[in-house]
Motif scaffolding. Sequence first.
Motif: not given
Ligand code: CO
Length: 301
Positions: A172-174, A126-129, A131-133
């Motif tokens: 990228v993260e925060f 959930f975070h990776d997809v 959040g990032h995609v």
């Molecule tokens: Co991340």
Amino acid sequence: MAEAELSRPAGTAEDWTVPQDWAAYSPAEHAMWDRLFARQAAMLPDRVVPEFIAGLDMLRMDKPGIPDFEALSERLMKATGWQVVAVPGLVPDRVFFEHLANRRFVAGRFIRRPDQLDYLEEPDVFHDVFGHVPLLSHPVFADYMQAYGEGGLRADGLGAIDRLARLYWYTVEFGLIRQDSGLKLYGAGIVSSFGESKFALDDASPNRIGFGLERLMRTQYRIDDYQQSYFVIDSFDDLLRQTIETDFAPLYRRLEGQPDLEPETVLPEDHVYTLGTQAYARAKAPGCPLPSEELPHDDRT
Ligand code: CO
Ligand code: PHE
């Protein structure tokens, strides 16, 4: 993100990827995705940068269930030439950077347990997809991520991965971004978190400080709780331009002679959007000195 000195698990390819094995997800796992998705979809519209919502739409990520990386990659490839590939967990730094430099985003396959609904340290699908995609569908942000991977390979040769990792963390993260309508979220670690997507924008506790490359690479970060400072970029174009146009090698060398900054430190030369009370962090660590007692730090600059 990545970590050094891991050994490659059996069953992974040489580049550490594994099949996502989408058919193996249980109905309960898909339902967990849907639950997380519904919560963030309700939370984010006025808070997140509109480009993120545009990415969700373009990639049809509102389709129920954990996305199939192949179908997702097909859409993403058409938009910006990026793909999403599965990895079993953390991968070594160089492997991580190599993937980014080749426009492949590595994502975890597993999904969090019900008791981890609000916060988890290890990235799940959930975070990776989620959040990032979405932002990988944005041409400028997509280029930034590739440049970051290339910069990572270079930083590795210069012994500066820890410095560069701070840039990833605080963008990228925060990361926060300033728009005409006010500050907005874009960092994946924030937008995938129910608690932090409120906290990062609305809470009086954290600092919100204008982005500065060198400033940010001096600043330690915490991985165990909400951030004590967020850094605000002016635009994705500006972020990309600054990072590409700056030769980091002399920056890394200069930073070697300077002490690190604590996550909550505010410098006199900072462009401060919000001076945080740090009430949240202090309530959790009652023994810590007040941040105001440590100021100013200008003797170091
Ligand atoms: Co991340
Ligand atoms: N310009 C950086 C260097 O000289 C590389 C980089 C680009 C890093 C974009 C992050 C993002 O190493």
